[in-house]
Enzyme design. Sequence first.
Site, PDB file in Angstrom:
ATOM      1  N   GLU A 316       0.826  -1.220   0.000  1.00 49.43           N
ATOM      2  CA  GLU A 316       0.000   0.000   0.000  1.00 49.43           C
ATOM      3  C   GLU A 316       0.849   1.255   0.000  1.00 49.43           C
ATOM      4  O   GLU A 316       0.679   2.148  -0.843  1.00 49.43           O
ATOM      5  CB  GLU A 316      -0.937   0.000   1.212  1.00 49.43           C
ATOM      6  CG  GLU A 316      -1.795   1.247   1.338  1.00 49.43           C
ATOM      7  CD  GLU A 316      -2.885   1.314   0.285  1.00 49.43           C
ATOM      8  OE1 GLU A 316      -2.714   2.087  -0.690  1.00 49.43           O
ATOM      9  OE2 GLU A 316      -3.886   0.600   0.416  1.00 49.43           O
ATOM     10  N   ASP A 320       1.197   4.055  -3.035  1.00 44.59           N
ATOM     11  CA  ASP A 320       0.735   5.430  -2.819  1.00 44.59           C
ATOM     12  C   ASP A 320       1.842   6.446  -3.078  1.00 44.59           C
ATOM     13  O   ASP A 320       1.630   7.474  -3.735  1.00 44.59           O
ATOM     14  CB  ASP A 320       0.221   5.598  -1.385  1.00 44.59           C
ATOM     15  CG  ASP A 320      -1.063   4.822  -1.127  1.00 44.59           C
ATOM     16  OD1 ASP A 320      -1.711   4.408  -2.102  1.00 44.59           O
ATOM     17  OD2 ASP A 320      -1.410   4.628   0.055  1.00 44.59           O
ATOM     18  N   SER A 565      -7.323   1.739  -3.936  1.00 44.44           N
ATOM     19  CA  SER A 565      -6.084   2.185  -3.296  1.00 44.44           C
ATOM     20  C   SER A 565      -5.120   2.767  -4.322  1.00 44.44           C
ATOM     21  O   SER A 565      -4.262   3.580  -3.981  1.00 44.44           O
ATOM     22  CB  SER A 565      -5.398   1.017  -2.577  1.00 44.44           C
ATOM     23  OG  SER A 565      -6.073   0.678  -1.399  1.00 44.44           O
ATOM     24  N   ASP A 606     -16.612  10.805 -18.915  1.00 42.31           N
ATOM     25  CA  ASP A 606     -17.753  10.016 -18.472  1.00 42.31           C
ATOM     26  C   ASP A 606     -17.523   8.531 -18.785  1.00 42.31           C
ATOM     27  O   ASP A 606     -17.086   8.170 -19.875  1.00 42.31           O
ATOM     28  CB  ASP A 606     -19.021  10.510 -19.172  1.00 42.31           C
ATOM     29  CG  ASP A 606     -20.289   9.950 -18.552  1.00 42.31           C
ATOM     30  OD1 ASP A 606     -20.207   9.388 -17.440  1.00 42.31           O
ATOM     31  OD2 ASP A 606     -21.356  10.089 -19.182  1.00 42.31           O
ATOM     32  N   ILE A 607     -17.830   7.667 -17.807  1.00 43.22           N
ATOM     33  CA  ILE A 607     -17.714   6.220 -17.972  1.00 43.22           C
ATOM     34  C   ILE A 607     -19.128   5.653 -18.081  1.00 43.22           C
ATOM     35  O   ILE A 607     -19.969   5.915 -17.218  1.00 43.22           O
ATOM     36  CB  ILE A 607     -16.967   5.575 -16.787  1.00 43.22           C
ATOM     37  CG1 ILE A 607     -15.624   6.282 -16.570  1.00 43.22           C
ATOM     38  CG2 ILE A 607     -16.770   4.088 -17.029  1.00 43.22           C
ATOM     39  CD1 ILE A 607     -14.679   6.237 -17.750  1.00 43.22           C
ATOM     40  N   GLY A 625     -23.567  10.069 -17.475  1.00 41.70           N
ATOM     41  CA  GLY A 625     -23.761  10.929 -16.314  1.00 41.70           C
ATOM     42  C   GLY A 625     -23.261  10.269 -15.050  1.00 41.70           C
ATOM     43  O   GLY A 625     -22.558   9.250 -15.081  1.00 41.70           O
ATOM     44  N   ASP A 627     -23.071   7.951 -11.848  1.00 43.65           N
ATOM     45  CA  ASP A 627     -23.605   6.643 -11.479  1.00 43.65           C
ATOM     46  C   ASP A 627     -22.886   6.157 -10.229  1.00 43.65           C
ATOM     47  O   ASP A 627     -21.779   6.606  -9.912  1.00 43.65           O
ATOM     48  CB  ASP A 627     -23.448   5.636 -12.620  1.00 43.65           C
ATOM     49  CG  ASP A 627     -22.007   5.469 -13.080  1.00 43.65           C
ATOM     50  OD1 ASP A 627     -21.198   4.921 -12.313  1.00 43.65           O
ATOM     51  OD2 ASP A 627     -21.685   5.899 -14.205  1.00 43.65           O
TER      52      ASP A 627
END
Length: 648
Positions: A316, A320, A565, A606-607, A625, A627
């Site tokens: 992690e 990061d 993550s 947008d996905i 839009g 979701d």
Amino acid sequence: MRASTLFTVALAALLPSSALALPSHGHHEARHAHPTGWRPHHKAPHPSLPIPLRIALKQSNLDLGASELEKVSDPASPEYGQHWTPAQIADFFAPAQDSVDAVVAWLAGEGVDAARITLSASKGWLSVANTTVQEAERLLGAKYSVFTHAESGTAHLACDAYTLPAHVSPHVDFITPTIHYDVQQPPPQRTGAKRDLQKRGMPPAAQLGLPDSASLPKMDLGGLFNIYEELTHCDEQITPVCLRALYGIPPAGLQLATSKNSLGVVEFAPQAYLPGDLDLFFEKFLPSAVGDRPQLDGVDGGWLDPASVGLQFNGESDLDLEYTMGFVHPLKPVLYQIGDSFLSGSFNNFLDAIDASYCTYEGGDDPTQDSIYPDTANPSGYQGTNQCGAFSATNVMSISYSYDEIMLSPFYEQRQCNEYMKLGLQGVTLLFSTGDSGVASGYGICSTDGQYDPNGIRFVPSFPATCPYVTGVGATQIPEGGSVLSREVAVETKIFSSGGFSDVFPLPSYQASAVQSYYKKYAPPYTSAQYNNSQMVRGFPDISANGLNFVVAADGNFTLGSGTSASTPVVASVFTLINDVRLAIGKKPVGFVNPALYAAPWILNDIVSGSNPGCGTDGFEAVPGWDPVTGLGTPNFPLMSAYFLTLP
């Protein structure tokens, strides 16, 4: 719904199947069932057993906080960007003297000597010294039991419900110890073996940084022998060059306002980066950054533990820092390393460290909630006291950890959420990962009647992403066989991006239009038995970014990591670079970004395809839009930076 009405919705209506309930039948707080894994001891606690009774007072002006935040974060507001100082925050929200007087008078009327009552400096907490089980049960109309955790053997004092007089209840947020279960468990033996939690239906108590935490990225075992550097392979491996191409992120080293800018990365013990891993990554992708290290702000004994080595301890933090530093170089992020090597800290421990007043009026330093120091159980652990206000908040914070909402009580979550509101008022951008198990809990378990249940059908939202004052970050992927020129889809390989609707928090005004449009055009085929479909609650996430197959240097080798993550530090880097542009021309950081994003969804990609299955369903679908899978979409740095430059 206006932002000023954000917390006026009746929360009881928003909790149809939670194990926790707001006041009913005279109860100030109640719990229908205790968390899975906790069982009451057959013998009642001794009446003379001491209890550290603490009363959290209701703060002033919390009903105005949302509208004040709207003023400084809504692009249409003439006060946009006029962030508050910590002193203004403290003065505005301090509990009223009437609240202090009402609770003290009640205690006195119940025979509690005034000498036993202590008021914190911020007037946020009243502590009652020398309280016993017998007295607490009389004061609160409660029945205490000792609960034991089946796996660890940890004992915890709790009750099912407690009551306050009608004239006192409006002045009190909550009392501890009562129904809350954010209890620190001893870390497991460091064998690196993954426990089969889903089979048992028993996630551990909330421990953010432990190796079995569901928050951690999903890391591939074994090293990578072939790392692709061509954009044609970004559907197989994500590298910094892939992300720059996907989102238009400029090359590192072009920043103009590094000395004024700041980015924070939050990690919880025993998670820690390995310096050699950073250099291995930079040698491959950004040679000018070799030797760079983040600024370490060690909170409550936080340090880089060299004994914690393995993907479950370093994956992690390595991910990061490699990606944030790779994007914002030469800016050095602040690493908030929380907790010593034995106690995995909580969000409250982190909030204590950046806001001294939070230690006293926001639930910090509580033995039933957070890690308490000195670490008396571990002589080699941190032997100082909890650090309160020892560090400053950065402009942007990347936090790749989360709880499930059902782990904590609504009062506790709302109180913590209010602190995020206060940070937003001060111009801080808070980015939280949503999780990687679709509509299920972090461990893929769903719920029944507010308890984890392998056979449950109810969706489990994640917190703090459901708090309306933070920005929840989901995950996407390049479609198989696609390229950086392809429209991304909701991630459906290795992980499923968490998203949905809160069981605790009402619908914020900045999101109302987007959520209403979603239901009008694409109402999901589920009932209130599966999720809160009232259309009056907070939806999440707000934004997404790629989260699949990130090339990560960890434990001396390259491997692949996936999860929200991974997407969260990418989004944090984007906003840090936008702040750089604003600061360079004398403007302020963007602060709380949600109102601005929802006012201009066209600045994001947008996905429109993919889903987040779980709980025996296909979950929600990504649609045009906003979701509850990918939010408003993924970053488009050129459009985002141009837009935020037009704002005051």
